[in-house]
Design an enzyme around this catalytic site. Structure first.
Site, mmCIF file in Angstrom:
data_model
loop_
_atom_site.group_PDB
_atom_site.id
_atom_site.type_symbol
_atom_site.label_atom_id
_atom_site.label_comp_id
_atom_site.label_asym_id
_atom_site.label_seq_id
_atom_site.Cartn_x
_atom_site.Cartn_y
_atom_site.Cartn_z
ATOM 1 N N SER A 88 52.273 50.055 39.354
ATOM 2 C CA SER A 88 51.476 49.035 40.028
ATOM 3 C C SER A 88 52.154 47.682 39.867
ATOM 4 O O SER A 88 52.816 47.422 38.845
ATOM 5 C CB SER A 88 50.088 49.002 39.366
ATOM 6 O OG SER A 88 49.412 47.806 39.691
ATOM 7 N N TYR A 95 44.172 48.937 31.618
ATOM 8 C CA TYR A 95 44.721 49.734 32.733
ATOM 9 C C TYR A 95 46.155 49.313 33.022
ATOM 10 O O TYR A 95 47.067 50.140 33.073
ATOM 11 C CB TYR A 95 43.852 49.561 33.999
ATOM 12 C CG TYR A 95 44.561 50.010 35.261
ATOM 13 C CD1 TYR A 95 44.733 51.367 35.541
ATOM 14 C CD2 TYR A 95 45.095 49.082 36.160
ATOM 15 C CE1 TYR A 95 45.419 51.773 36.684
ATOM 16 C CE2 TYR A 95 45.769 49.479 37.299
ATOM 17 C CZ TYR A 95 45.922 50.827 37.559
ATOM 18 O OH TYR A 95 46.613 51.239 38.691
ATOM 19 N N LYS A 117 49.960 51.265 32.462
ATOM 20 C CA LYS A 117 51.031 51.450 33.464
ATOM 21 C C LYS A 117 52.363 50.961 32.905
ATOM 22 O O LYS A 117 53.390 51.598 33.090
ATOM 23 C CB LYS A 117 50.700 50.697 34.757
ATOM 24 C CG LYS A 117 49.547 51.295 35.549
ATOM 25 C CD LYS A 117 49.954 52.615 36.169
ATOM 26 C CE LYS A 117 48.789 53.302 36.852
ATOM 27 N NZ LYS A 117 49.056 54.667 37.270
HETATM 28 P P1 NAD Z 1 42.112 58.116 42.620
HETATM 29 O O1 NAD Z 1 41.201 57.927 41.471
HETATM 30 O O2 NAD Z 1 41.526 58.278 43.968
HETATM 31 O O3 NAD Z 1 43.080 59.374 42.333
HETATM 32 C C1 NAD Z 1 43.475 59.752 41.029
HETATM 33 C C2 NAD Z 1 43.217 61.244 40.906
HETATM 34 O O4 NAD Z 1 43.634 61.671 39.610
HETATM 35 C C3 NAD Z 1 41.747 61.619 41.057
HETATM 36 O O5 NAD Z 1 41.640 62.674 41.989
HETATM 37 C C4 NAD Z 1 41.325 62.079 39.660
HETATM 38 O O6 NAD Z 1 40.337 63.078 39.717
HETATM 39 C C5 NAD Z 1 42.644 62.565 39.088
HETATM 40 N N1 NAD Z 1 42.774 62.479 37.640
HETATM 41 C C6 NAD Z 1 42.469 61.419 36.835
HETATM 42 N N2 NAD Z 1 42.766 61.719 35.559
HETATM 43 C C7 NAD Z 1 43.276 62.978 35.552
HETATM 44 C C8 NAD Z 1 43.786 63.834 34.547
HETATM 45 N N3 NAD Z 1 43.797 63.454 33.261
HETATM 46 N N4 NAD Z 1 44.225 65.073 34.889
HETATM 47 C C9 NAD Z 1 44.199 65.464 36.180
HETATM 48 N N5 NAD Z 1 43.726 64.702 37.182
HETATM 49 C C10 NAD Z 1 43.282 63.470 36.875
HETATM 50 O O7 NAD Z 1 43.164 56.916 42.595
HETATM 51 P P2 NAD Z 1 44.248 56.482 43.688
HETATM 52 O O8 NAD Z 1 43.831 55.207 44.264
HETATM 53 O O9 NAD Z 1 44.553 57.631 44.577
HETATM 54 O O10 NAD Z 1 45.459 56.172 42.711
HETATM 55 C C11 NAD Z 1 46.479 57.138 42.458
HETATM 56 C C12 NAD Z 1 47.447 56.573 41.438
HETATM 57 O O11 NAD Z 1 48.007 55.352 41.940
HETATM 58 C C13 NAD Z 1 46.795 56.204 40.102
HETATM 59 O O12 NAD Z 1 47.717 56.525 39.069
HETATM 60 C C14 NAD Z 1 46.605 54.690 40.200
HETATM 61 O O13 NAD Z 1 46.601 54.072 38.950
HETATM 62 C C15 NAD Z 1 47.837 54.316 41.007
HETATM 63 N N6 NAD Z 1 47.647 53.029 41.713
HETATM 64 C C16 NAD Z 1 46.623 52.891 42.599
HETATM 65 C C17 NAD Z 1 46.424 51.682 43.262
HETATM 66 C C18 NAD Z 1 45.289 51.514 44.238
HETATM 67 O O14 NAD Z 1 45.048 50.360 44.658
HETATM 68 N N7 NAD Z 1 44.589 52.561 44.657
HETATM 69 C C19 NAD Z 1 47.289 50.607 43.003
HETATM 70 C C20 NAD Z 1 48.338 50.778 42.092
HETATM 71 C C21 NAD Z 1 48.514 52.010 41.455
HETATM 72 C C1 UD1 Z 2 42.941 45.622 41.567
HETATM 73 C C2 UD1 Z 2 43.441 45.600 40.147
HETATM 74 C C3 UD1 Z 2 44.810 46.266 40.083
HETATM 75 C C4 UD1 Z 2 44.708 47.686 40.612
HETATM 76 C C5 UD1 Z 2 44.104 47.668 42.017
HETATM 77 C C6 UD1 Z 2 43.817 49.064 42.499
HETATM 78 C C7 UD1 Z 2 42.439 43.629 39.069
HETATM 79 C C8 UD1 Z 2 42.726 42.302 38.435
HETATM 80 N N1 UD1 Z 2 43.497 44.244 39.646
HETATM 81 O O1 UD1 Z 2 43.848 44.868 42.358
HETATM 82 O O2 UD1 Z 2 45.283 46.295 38.741
HETATM 83 O O3 UD1 Z 2 45.998 48.294 40.647
HETATM 84 O O4 UD1 Z 2 42.860 46.940 42.021
HETATM 85 O O5 UD1 Z 2 42.787 49.658 41.818
HETATM 86 O O6 UD1 Z 2 41.335 44.131 39.068
HETATM 87 N N2 UD1 Z 2 37.803 40.625 45.928
HETATM 88 C C9 UD1 Z 2 36.671 39.898 46.241
HETATM 89 N N3 UD1 Z 2 35.476 40.545 46.241
HETATM 90 C C10 UD1 Z 2 35.359 41.886 45.952
HETATM 91 C C11 UD1 Z 2 36.528 42.607 45.624
HETATM 92 C C12 UD1 Z 2 37.727 41.943 45.609
HETATM 93 O O7 UD1 Z 2 36.740 38.702 46.509
HETATM 94 O O8 UD1 Z 2 34.235 42.420 45.949
HETATM 95 C C13 UD1 Z 2 39.097 39.922 45.986
HETATM 96 C C14 UD1 Z 2 39.850 39.915 44.659
HETATM 97 O O9 UD1 Z 2 39.482 38.803 43.879
HETATM 98 C C15 UD1 Z 2 41.309 39.876 45.143
HETATM 99 C C16 UD1 Z 2 41.274 40.664 46.461
HETATM 100 O O10 UD1 Z 2 39.908 40.646 46.891
HETATM 101 O O11 UD1 Z 2 41.699 38.553 45.440
HETATM 102 C C17 UD1 Z 2 41.715 42.122 46.308
HETATM 103 O O12 UD1 Z 2 40.960 42.699 45.242
HETATM 104 P P1 UD1 Z 2 41.026 44.264 44.897
HETATM 105 O O13 UD1 Z 2 40.895 45.051 46.133
HETATM 106 O O14 UD1 Z 2 40.066 44.533 43.799
HETATM 107 O O15 UD1 Z 2 42.530 44.453 44.384
HETATM 108 P P2 UD1 Z 2 43.312 43.677 43.222
HETATM 109 O O16 UD1 Z 2 42.428 42.840 42.397
HETATM 110 O O17 UD1 Z 2 44.492 43.002 43.825
#
Ligand code: NAD
Ligand code: UD1
Length: 339
Positions: A124, A149, A153
């Protein structure tokens, strides 16, 4: 040969499985379903008409992994499994270190025992920490993430870097995601958060549908164009296409590679809300609220390295992302459970 997708029934993982199948790969999904349901995999089976092997299990469970690696010939692992809620990680840090860090250790031990050394990891942009000038480039030093979190990472990045300096021929890609949003254009798979959404886009979708009254904007006094936070939103299909390129690239040589997956363009919260209103035709009520602890003012990628080394560039713009997020939301107002 199979590609193992851990966390494959989650939001990003399910889109990844779709793309991998379309690219002709055979897939095994390992997911403990703690934040998803197998319904997403069933939907991918429906739209692709292809077979997906699904194992319900935990990446921390060495026995499950050993069996999986001995039953199937796995060439690559795409590791999405993990917990991702910043707020929850502050309340339950050990749960996050156990699932994310210890989970990755056990997975890598099982991979090494099976002689599988190709790994793509979901990192991330949070690992850069605060205080860098924008855009963020991979050569910048990693910083101090503001929550468990983010620290999990960063720890995983460090442990994977150590692996690539070890005796085994690891080929590892650390993919630093910016803000993945949107859904597959069919509206058949998408983001289905449990409970109150933490992230902006799913929250806006629920306000547009009338499931929630109004969205709080966390801070309107940031040094940005309109005072609200700026992020580099990236379409989830662009993101998973980046993984396909990274997977190919790490086959060419061993070692550690790091790539940002972002678009290189930031949008403010207000810009996203106005785009959502325009595309959905719905009024989105909002109110100004205090800054959310741990948020940064602005964050966007320099995506140049991925363009140069992977030949990958995000193709979809904010309108496409919001259109597809909205289409998914309309077709599945309550997510996968009730359609
Ligand atoms: P998500 O929660 O939808 O998917 C994660 C999946 O992993 C889920 O299906 C959950 O059931 C499974 N899981 C969790 N712990 C587990 C374990 N111990 N063993 C097996 N399965 C497990 O999340 P996502 O948004 O699809 O994110 C996927 C990956 O990308 C994560 O590692 C997350 O940290 C990373 N990531 C996501 C974002 C985002 O904005 N969505 C941003 C940066 C990084
Ligand atoms: C967040 C996490 C990041 C994680 C990502 C995906 C934090 C500080 N960062 O990113 O580590 O990888 O989610 O899970 O939490 N916002 C509002 N109102 C809302 C929700 C969000 O104003 O109800 C704003 C936030 O302040 C930000 C933007 O929208 O400026 C995006 O927020 P969000 O979607 O939560 O993502 P991040 O905070 O960038």
């Amino acid at each position: 040969m199979f590609v193992l997708v851990t966390g494959g029934s989650g939001y990003i993982g399910s889109h990844m499985v779709f793309s991998l199948l379309e690219a002709g790969h055979d897939i095994i999904v390992l997911d403990n379903l703690c934040n998803s349901s197998e319904l997403s995999i069933n939907r991918v089976r429906e739209i692709t008409g292809k077979k997906i092997l699904f194992v319900q299990g935990d990446v921390r469970d060495r026995k499950v992994l050993n069996k999986l690696f001995s039953d199937y010939d796995v060439s690559d692992v795409l590791h999405f499994a993990g917990l991702k809620s910043v707020g929850e990680s502050c309340c339950h840090p050990l749960m996050y270190y156990e699932s994310n860090v210890a989970g990755t250790v056990v997975l890598c031990q099982a991979m090494a025992a099976a002689g599988v050394f190709n790994l793509v990891f979901s990192s991330s942009a949070t690992v850069y920490g605060d205080g860098h000038p924008m855009p963020l480039h991979e050569t910048l030093p990693t910083g101090s993430p503001t929550n468990p979190y983010g620290r999990s990472k960063l720890m995983i990045e460090m442990l994977l870097e150590d692996l690539t300096d070890s005796v085994h021929p690891w080929s590892i890609a650390l993919l630093r995601y910016f803000n993945p949003i949107g859904a597959h254009e069919s509206g058949v798979i998408g983001e289905d958060p449990l409970g109150v959404p933490n992230n902006l886009l799913p929250y806006l979708g629920q306000v547009a549908m009338g499931r929630r009254e109004c969205v709080s904007i966390f801070g309107n006094d940031y040094p940005t164009l309109d005072g609200t936070g700026v992020r580099d939103y990236i379409h989830v299909m662009d993101l998973v296409e980046g993984h396909l390129c990274a997977m190919q690239a790490i086959h060419k040589s061993s070692g550690l590679r790091v790539w940002n997956l972002g678009t290189g363009r930031g949008y403010s919260v207000l810009e996203v809300i106005h785009t959502y209103e325009k595309i959905s035709g719905c009024n989105i009520a909002y109110r100004m609220a205090p800054r959310r602890p741990g948020d940064v003012a602005a964050c966007w990628a320099d995506p140049g390295l991925a363009a140069k080394e992977l030949g990958w560039k995000a193709k979809r713009g904010l309108n496409d992302m919001v259109r597809d997020a909205w289409y998914w939301q309309k077709k599945n107002p309550y997510g996968y459970q009730i359609s």
